[in-house]
Design an enzyme around this catalytic site. Structure first.
Site, PDB file in Angstrom:
ATOM      1  N   LEU A 256       0.809  -1.221   0.000  1.00 63.20           N
ATOM      2  CA  LEU A 256       0.000   0.000   0.000  1.00 63.20           C
ATOM      3  C   LEU A 256       0.840   1.268   0.000  1.00 63.20           C
ATOM      4  O   LEU A 256       0.292   2.368   0.087  1.00 63.20           O
ATOM      5  CB  LEU A 256      -0.919   0.009   1.233  1.00 63.20           C
ATOM      6  CG  LEU A 256      -2.002  -1.075   1.256  1.00 63.20           C
ATOM      7  CD1 LEU A 256      -2.744  -1.051   2.577  1.00 63.20           C
ATOM      8  CD2 LEU A 256      -2.978  -0.890   0.100  1.00 63.20           C
ATOM      9  N   ARG A 257       2.165   1.106  -0.080  1.00 59.99           N
ATOM     10  CA  ARG A 257       3.012   2.286  -0.057  1.00 59.99           C
ATOM     11  C   ARG A 257       2.759   3.173  -1.283  1.00 59.99           C
ATOM     12  O   ARG A 257       2.873   4.391  -1.220  1.00 59.99           O
ATOM     13  CB  ARG A 257       4.487   1.886   0.028  1.00 59.99           C
ATOM     14  CG  ARG A 257       5.415   3.075   0.267  1.00 59.99           C
ATOM     15  CD  ARG A 257       6.838   2.632   0.584  1.00 59.99           C
ATOM     16  NE  ARG A 257       6.934   2.200   1.967  1.00 59.99           N
ATOM     17  CZ  ARG A 257       7.374   1.009   2.359  1.00 59.99           C
ATOM     18  NH1 ARG A 257       7.716   0.117   1.453  1.00 59.99           N
ATOM     19  NH2 ARG A 257       7.459   0.697   3.625  1.00 59.99           N
ATOM     20  N   GLY A 258       2.402   2.548  -2.416  1.00 55.29           N
ATOM     21  CA  GLY A 258       2.117   3.324  -3.622  1.00 55.29           C
ATOM     22  C   GLY A 258       0.943   4.267  -3.433  1.00 55.29           C
ATOM     23  O   GLY A 258       0.993   5.439  -3.802  1.00 55.29           O
TER      24      GLY A 258
END
Length: 334
Positions: free
Chosen positions: A272-274
């Site tokens: 979910l870093r994107g």
């Protein structure tokens, strides 16, 4: 006095300049990775941006640039609350650097001459509240990469060796540059960079001539050249300072969050870093443009910067990462 090349005088390279401005507004975006040809202004842009930014307030003599006396570590021995203003630090991390030089280590001179066990701060201490710049980041040794990953994640440098037990803040904007022909970057470090940019030498005759003209003028009269661009740099500085204030209250609606998730799902990015980086970058851009709220347009504008380096390799698709992101943008936001 040594002058930095004016940020606003850099010809072209708009994506690189935008990425660096966004991380100056919100350092939590996670830094910038710049890949491309040599001599395209990568290191110049980092130093130019740091010179452009307002000075930071630090406790006088503090080796980690603490903002106030309460944040000064005990091991420094400082007993003062006097503050001064200093330029935003930019620290180069050279290839082949030792771990002790990066993290800090026992001060051998004081140990031998005075018999005292004291800590000698390293590059991470110098970079706190500033920029850590790594040229040829793809050639960095693995153990230094692992160390940087730990510090970038925690925002704290921990030294436990030689009888020392030291902790200090190490929050910095990581800027890396390199030539892709010299090797790939480890996926773990690649993912830690919030934004990525691919730069190339100008292929337009007029642009190349303008680059030569400005650089020659700067080399012959640095002070005069900097002065001629000071008003333009001051305008950018003012917008960055204003954006830092606006970003605290700038809202992103559920539709924007859905846009971030849709893009990352369509691109197949891991984790979910994107999405989080995309949201932060879009909010920083909206603040810089003095918008009332974050919109789909801001998300689509920063998507190539935030997602190009997060794509999975596709052996059946020889299109560049930026092209793949643009293609998905067109599909999702049709």
């Amino acid at each position: 006095m040594r002058h930095a090349f004016p940020f606003s005088a850099i010809v072209g390279q708009e994506a690189m300049k935008r990425a660096m401005i966004l991380t100056a507004i919100d350092p939590s975006i996670g830094g910038v990775l710049v890949f491309g040809d040599r001599g395209t202004g990568k290191s110049t842009a980092v130093r130019a941006l740091a010179a452009l930014l307002p000075p930071i307030t630090v406790v006088k003599g503090c080796p980690i640039q603490s903002a106030n006396a309460a944040d000064v570590p005990d091991w420094t021995g400082l007993e003062t609350d006097t503050t001064v203003e200093v330029p935003t630090p930019v620290v180069d991390l050279p290839l082949g650097v030792s771990q002790d030089r990066v993290t800090g280590a026992l001060d051998i001179e004081r140990a031998l001459t005075r018999g005292e066990k004291a800590f000698e701060p390293g590059l991470l201490a110098q970079a706190n509240r500033g920029y850590l710049y790594i040229d040829e980041v793809n050639l960095l040794e693995d153990h230094i990469v692992d160390l940087l990953l730990d510090v970038a994640q925690s925002g704290e440098n921990v030294v436990e060796r030689d009888g020392l037990s030291i902790r200090h803040a190490a929050k910095f904007v990581l800027v890396g540059s390199g030539n892709p022909e010299e090797g790939d970057l480890r996926p773990q470090l690649l993912d830690r960079f919030g934004l990525s940019v691919e730069v190339a030498s100008p292929n337009n005759l007029a642009d190349r001539v303008e680059v030569i003209k400005r650089r020659d003028a700067f080399d012959r009269d640095p002070a005069g050249f900097v002065g001629s661009w000071s008003a333009t740099d001051a305008e950018i500085r003012s917008r960055i300072i204003g954006a830092r204030d606006r970003i605290r209250t700038l809202e992103a609606g559920d539709s924007v969050l859905e846009d971030c998730a849709k893009l990352c799902l369509a691109l197949g990015s891991d984790g979910l870093r994107g999405e989080l980086t995309l949201l932060r970058a879009a909010r920083a851009l909206a603040a810089f443009e003095e918008a009332d709220e974050v919109t789909t347009f801001h998300v689509s504008d920063v998507a190539p910067l935030a997602l190009s380096h997060r794509l999975r390799r596709d052996p059946l698709d020889d299109a560049g990462s930026a092209t793949r992101v643009a293609r998905v943008l067109a599909d999702v936001f049709a």
